[in-house]
Design an enzyme around this catalytic site. Structure first.
Site, PDB file in Angstrom:
ATOM      1  CG  ASP A  23      -1.527   1.155   1.643  1.00  0.00           C
ATOM      2  OD1 ASP A  23      -2.371   1.585   0.855  1.00  0.00           O
ATOM      3  OD2 ASP A  23      -1.240   1.730   2.715  1.00  0.00           O
ATOM      4  CG  ASP A  25      -1.774   7.862   0.932  1.00  0.00           C
ATOM      5  OD1 ASP A  25      -0.734   8.527   0.859  1.00  0.00           O
ATOM      6  OD2 ASP A  25      -2.753   8.034   0.183  1.00  0.00           O
ATOM      7  CG  ASP A 194      -4.180  -1.706   2.918  1.00  0.00           C
ATOM      8  OD1 ASP A 194      -4.023  -1.635   1.685  1.00  0.00           O
ATOM      9  OD2 ASP A 194      -3.902  -0.777   3.703  1.00  0.00           O
TER      10      ASP A 194
HETATM   11  O1  LIG Z   1      -6.150   7.085  -1.203  1.00  0.00           O
HETATM   12  C1  LIG Z   1      -6.394   6.735  -0.020  1.00  0.00           C
HETATM   13  O2  LIG Z   1      -7.362   7.166   0.629  1.00  0.00           O
HETATM   14  C2  LIG Z   1      -5.540   5.704   0.617  1.00  0.00           C
HETATM   15  O3  LIG Z   1      -4.503   5.305  -0.248  1.00  0.00           O
HETATM   16  P1  LIG Z   1      -3.708   3.952   0.087  1.00  0.00           P
HETATM   17  O4  LIG Z   1      -4.599   2.823  -0.279  1.00  0.00           O
HETATM   18  O5  LIG Z   1      -2.460   4.042  -0.752  1.00  0.00           O
HETATM   19  O6  LIG Z   1      -3.391   3.994   1.550  1.00  0.00           O
HETATM   20 MG   LIG Z   2      -2.890   3.017   3.230  1.00  0.00          MG
END
Ligand SMILES: O=C(O)COP(=O)(O)O
Ligand SMILES: [Mg+2]
Length: 242
Positions: A23, A25, A194
């Site tokens: 992932d 963020d 996730d």
């Molecule tokens: O865009 C988001 O809200 C989260 O992004 P991510 O899945 O990379 O954590």
């Molecule tokens: Mg994330």
């Protein structure tokens, strides 16, 4: 871990490591959403395919791969877009129209999806809608349900997307495209979006900044948060596969 130590970690990765899905963020970033540069050498040295799986729109993870010199293997928009390589067709498991209809109806009720005039968060989004956490959730959930969609809170945005599309579905599609069993992948993430990926991957690790529901769903929880947590997760995976 210093940057020099992350270089040493990258140099010492065992060749037996599995394909990695990670992932962005909250996992590769710090708490301001800036990517932690210590993750770069580790991703670049990973001895098996690396898949970036994110809720972000496609250009963000594609750019991350491009700037790091990685093959473009991307699950974007929480599984709505799957790219398994520069020369491969892009898969779109989700229909874009329903999310667009929710955006229109939400605005019609007088709510703002957030993100300012440039709307960089949604500008290149093709299958889902991301709404600022500052915008009201209740009417968004109501409208999503009316259009047969669901809302997931990543801790960074509300994502309105199809009920049958998620990072786990994206990972299955990616694994098929790459000719791997999805159960051979390791998955490192931090948010509720996730969890479906954790369920499909063979090994799942979450970082300390994740909420309890995510910690309960992962095989291993790191002591460290954000990018430091990712590096700790990598060390843990090295032990499992040495
Ligand atoms: O865009 C988001 O809200 C989260 O992004 P991510 O899945 O990379 O954590
Ligand atoms: Mg994330």
């Amino acid at each position: 871990m210093s940057y020099e130590q992350s270089l040493q970690l990258a140099d010492s990765l065992p060749s037996s490591l599995p394909p990695l899905t990670v992932d962005i963020d909250g996992t590769l970033t710090d708490d301001t959403r800036a990517v932690d540069p210590r993750v770069f050498p580790v991703l670049q040295a990973w001895p098996a395919p690396v898949v970036i799986a994110t809720g972000k729109a496609m250009p963000y993870p594609v750019a991350l791969c491009e700037f790091l010199g990685l093959e473009v293997r991307v699950i974007a928009e929480n599984g709505g877009v799957v790219i398994s390589g520069r020369d491969e067709e892009i898969s779109y498991p989700a229909d874009p129209n329903a999310a667009q209809a929710v955006a229109t109806a939400y605005r019609k009720r007088g709510y703002d999806i957030g993100w300012g005039a440039a709307n960089l968060v949604n500008r290149w989004r093709e299958t889902e809608l991301a709404v600022s956490l500052d915008s009201p959730l209740d009417p968004l959930e109501e409208l999503a349900a009316e259009h047969g969609l669901t809302v997931v809170d990543t801790g960074y945005a509300y994502h309105v997307h199809a009920t049958d599309v998620d990072k786990g579905v994206g990972l299955r599609q990616m694994a098929t495209n790459l000719g791997h069993d999805p159960g051979t992948f390791a998955f490192i993430g931090d948010s509720p979006n996730d969890i479906p990926g954790f369920d499909v991957a063979g090994r799942s690790v979450t970082v300390a900044n994740s909420p309890a529901v995510v910690k309960q769903s992962a095989e291993y929880v790191t002591d460290a948060s954000y990018g430091s947590g990712f590096l700790e997760a990598v060390k843990w995976l090295c032990k499992q596969y040495e």
